[in-house]
Write an enzyme that holds these catalytic residues in place. Structure first.
Site, short mmCIF file in Angstrom:
data_model
loop_
_atom_site.label_atom_id
_atom_site.label_comp_id
_atom_site.label_asym_id
_atom_site.label_seq_id
_atom_site.Cartn_x
_atom_site.Cartn_y
_atom_site.Cartn_z
CG HIS A 41 -1.93 -1.15 1.17
ND1 HIS A 41 -2.85 -1.38 2.15
CD2 HIS A 41 -2.14 -2.12 0.23
CE1 HIS A 41 -3.58 -2.45 1.82
NE2 HIS A 41 -3.16 -2.91 0.67
CD GLN A 225 -4.29 -9.18 -0.29
OE1 GLN A 225 -4.96 -9.47 0.67
NE2 GLN A 225 -3.05 -8.75 -0.14
P1 GDP Z 1 -3.03 -0.34 -3.01
O1 GDP Z 1 -2.39 -1.68 -2.93
O2 GDP Z 1 -4.50 -0.43 -3.32
O3 GDP Z 1 -2.78 0.52 -1.80
O4 GDP Z 1 -2.38 0.40 -4.26
P2 GDP Z 1 -0.80 0.43 -4.62
O5 GDP Z 1 -0.10 1.32 -3.69
O6 GDP Z 1 -0.28 -0.95 -4.78
O7 GDP Z 1 -0.86 1.03 -6.09
C1 GDP Z 1 -1.44 2.27 -6.35
C2 GDP Z 1 -0.38 3.16 -7.00
O8 GDP Z 1 -1.01 4.26 -7.61
C3 GDP Z 1 0.62 3.73 -6.02
O9 GDP Z 1 1.84 3.89 -6.67
C4 GDP Z 1 0.02 5.09 -5.66
O10 GDP Z 1 0.99 6.05 -5.25
C5 GDP Z 1 -0.57 5.49 -6.99
N1 GDP Z 1 -1.78 6.32 -6.94
C6 GDP Z 1 -2.80 6.29 -6.04
N2 GDP Z 1 -3.77 7.15 -6.43
C7 GDP Z 1 -3.36 7.73 -7.58
C8 GDP Z 1 -3.93 8.66 -8.49
O11 GDP Z 1 -5.06 9.13 -8.31
N3 GDP Z 1 -3.19 8.99 -9.59
C9 GDP Z 1 -1.97 8.47 -9.83
N4 GDP Z 1 -1.33 8.85 -10.94
N5 GDP Z 1 -1.40 7.58 -9.00
C10 GDP Z 1 -2.09 7.20 -7.90
P1 IMO Z 2 -2.75 -4.98 -2.42
O1 IMO Z 2 -3.26 -5.00 -1.00
C1 IMO Z 2 -2.58 -7.06 -6.23
C2 IMO Z 2 -2.37 -11.43 -6.09
C3 IMO Z 2 -1.09 -12.10 -6.56
C4 IMO Z 2 -1.67 -13.39 -7.12
C5 IMO Z 2 -2.78 -13.71 -6.14
C6 IMO Z 2 -2.41 -14.70 -5.04
O2 IMO Z 2 -1.49 -4.25 -2.59
O3 IMO Z 2 -3.84 -4.56 -3.36
P2 IMO Z 2 -0.92 -14.47 -2.84
O4 IMO Z 2 0.53 -14.12 -2.66
O5 IMO Z 2 -1.86 -13.59 -2.11
O6 IMO Z 2 -1.20 -15.93 -2.57
O7 IMO Z 2 -1.19 -14.28 -4.42
O8 IMO Z 2 -3.16 -12.48 -5.55
N1 IMO Z 2 -2.18 -10.41 -5.04
C7 IMO Z 2 -2.30 -9.10 -5.23
N2 IMO Z 2 -2.49 -8.40 -6.37
N3 IMO Z 2 -2.50 -6.42 -5.05
C8 IMO Z 2 -2.33 -7.11 -3.90
O9 IMO Z 2 -2.37 -6.53 -2.69
C9 IMO Z 2 -2.17 -8.51 -3.97
N4 IMO Z 2 -1.95 -9.47 -3.04
C10 IMO Z 2 -1.98 -10.63 -3.72
O10 IMO Z 2 -0.46 -11.34 -7.55
O11 IMO Z 2 -2.26 -13.16 -8.37
MG MG Z 3 -0.79 -2.72 -3.76
#
Ligand code: GDP
Ligand code: IMO
Ligand code: MG
Length: 430
Positions: A41, A225
């Site tokens: 996150h 997830q």
């Molecule tokens: P999460 O797992 O749902 O918390 O999301 P991640 O952090 O894995 O991926 C979201 C990505 O998008 C991160 O690099 C954030 O900094 C970025 N992000 C979140 N909101 C925005 C947005 O509105 N615009 C852009 N360009 N990036 C964003």
């Molecule tokens: P956040 O919280 C995106 C995906 C993996 C795989 C499947 C099973 O950042 O959104 P696992 O290791 O959980 O047994 O993998 O789930 N996966 C995610 N994909 N964001 C995540 O977390 C994920 N956590 C697991 O890529 O397809």
């Molecule tokens: Mg993520």
């Protein structure tokens, strides 16, 4: 008093971390309820980027209590790395800010080894897991043989459980998966040391949260997830091993469903997926590459390139229904800035039939072709807009289309990774 659940509405990485960080301002307690360090996150504060894997994303706000609920699985090695890294940045200076439930299951070295070895053995039938041991630790939990945090702080109980467990794990590793066995003494020493350091965080998170709600405080539940990765409702078997949907917030914390006021689903303005499994609106062309490039779509946990595609309303409607969403937070709208036309999937064509409901069977889903509506893009930079009224009319129409097709109001729009790149329309805590 308000209690708000945040869930991912797609296949993860929707921007949950950013939205939890935003809403933490209004919360007293922030709690993770499922998953483990498969999550990544991302929080961007000023010019500094922090990725949280296990500690709730509220931790960057001093004075806000963060809890790791019973539904979470915890890898102590990763946990302490995360503690050190945020402390070095000046956050989490008060140890009392974090509470972990003793029922949290512990990820052991054999869980990681089995996860990785199974994927290797599966070859082209692999799931594409994060290799963090998530599936194997939840298997032990459901199999009623897991090691919990509460066991780790009692040396004799831990030693007995470990001794009982290892013959079976090593049999699997050596005889079936062709991997080296794990060694009891080194695991015992390593994990006993973790246990000593983890003891101070232990607390009954269910009691703490229910007391908070009784005292009219605000609680934020941070999902990891996403809905389509849910063990029951996702694209099984290409899912994770926990309940990622809103119901998981109740079982994963011990807070009853009638105590929840709002459920906000986070959805990108398009879709991404990491790992294997069906993805009807996937783009394997230049537009898909543009989304990956503009959205920096590379995994926050494993660094893998994310698969990209158009927004899928068939899937999102399922997310609205299963989670009982009261609002949608639409993220990464700015990533669409350059597009002349934007597509939204409204139905699937499958065996000559038009489907408007998300199929439960992954084989049916694999045979689905998306049917699209096309709307005009805005072709300008919206990343500095702070009010809906200041968005170009095409962007406002896009948001309206999402609301109408999903049947759910958009309560927040995100136009960039930073805190100030957020348009709040209807704050669920007010
Ligand atoms: P999460 O797992 O749902 O918390 O999301 P991640 O952090 O894995 O991926 C979201 C990505 O998008 C991160 O690099 C954030 O900094 C970025 N992000 C979140 N909101 C925005 C947005 O509105 N615009 C852009 N360009 N990036 C964003
Ligand atoms: P956040 O919280 C995106 C995906 C993996 C795989 C499947 C099973 O950042 O959104 P696992 O290791 O959980 O047994 O993998 O789930 N996966 C995610 N994909 N964001 C995540 O977390 C994920 N956590 C697991 O890529 O397809
Ligand atoms: Mg993520």
């Amino acid at each position: 008093m308000s209690t708000v659940i945040i869930v991912g509405s797609q296949w993860g990485d929707e921007g949950k971390g950013k939205i939890v960080d935003i809403y933490t301002e209004y919360a007293d307690d922030v709690v993770r309820f499922q998953g483990g360090n498969n999550a990544g996150h991302t929080l961007v504060v000023g010019n500094e980027t922090t990725v949280m894997h296990i500690i709730p994303s509220g931790i960057l706000h001093p004075g806000k209590r963060c809890l790791i609920g019973n539904g979470v699985v915890l890898d102590p090695q990763v946990f302490f790395q995360e503690v050190e890294s945020i402390k070095a940045k000046g956050y989490f200076q008060d140890e009392a800010q974090l509470v972990i439930d003793p029922a949290v299951h512990i990820i052991m070295p054999y869980h990681r080894a089995i996860d990785i070895a199974r994927e290797k053995k599966a070859g082209c039938r692999k799931i594409g897991t994060t290799g963090r041991g998530i599936g194997p630790v939840y298997e032990d939990k459901v199999g009623r043989r897991g090691i919990r945090l509460g066991d780790l702080v009692h040396p004799q109980i831990f030693a007995a459980k470990l001794r009982e467990m290892l013959p079976e794990k090593n049999f699997l590793l050596e005889k079936f998966l062709g991997e080296p066995p794990v060694e009891e003494a080194s695991i015992y020493d390593e994990y006993m040391a973790y246990g000593e350091r983890l003891g101070k965080y232990l607390g009954n998170t269910s009691k703490i949260l229910n007391d908070s709600i009784d005292a009219n405080k605000n609680v934020l539940f941070e999902g990891a997830q996403g809905t389509l990765l849910d063990i029951d409702h996702g694209t099984y078997p290409f899912v994770t091993s926990s309940s990622t949907v809103a119901g998981g917030a109740c079982t994963g914390t011990g807070v009853g469903p009638c105590r929840i006021d709002a459920v906000v689903g986070i959805s990108k303005a398009y879709v991404t997926r990491v790992g294997e499994g069906p993805f009807p609106t996937e783009l394997k062309d230049e537009t898909g590459e543009l989304l990956r490039r503009e959205g920096h779509e590379y995994g926050a946990t494993t660094g893998r390139p994310r698969r990209t595609g158009w927004l899928d309303m068939v899937a999102l409607k399922k997310g609205v229904e299963i989670n009982g969403l009261t609002g949608l937070a639409l993220t990464k709208l700015d990533v669409l800035n350059q597009l002349a036309a934007i597509r939204i999937c409204t139905a699937y064509r499958c065996d000559g039939q038009l489907l408007t409901e998300f199929p439960q069977d992954v084989d049916v889903l694999n045979g689905c072709e998306p049917v699209f509506d096309e709307v005009p893009g805005w072709r300008c930079d919206i990343s500095k807009v702070t009010r809906v009224a200041d968005l170009p009319s095409e962007a406002r129409d896009f948001i309206k289309a999402v609301e109408e097709m999903s049947g759910c109001p958009v309560v927040l729009v995100s136009v960039g990774p930073r805190r100030d790149q957020t348009i709040q329309i209807d704050n669920p805590f007010r």
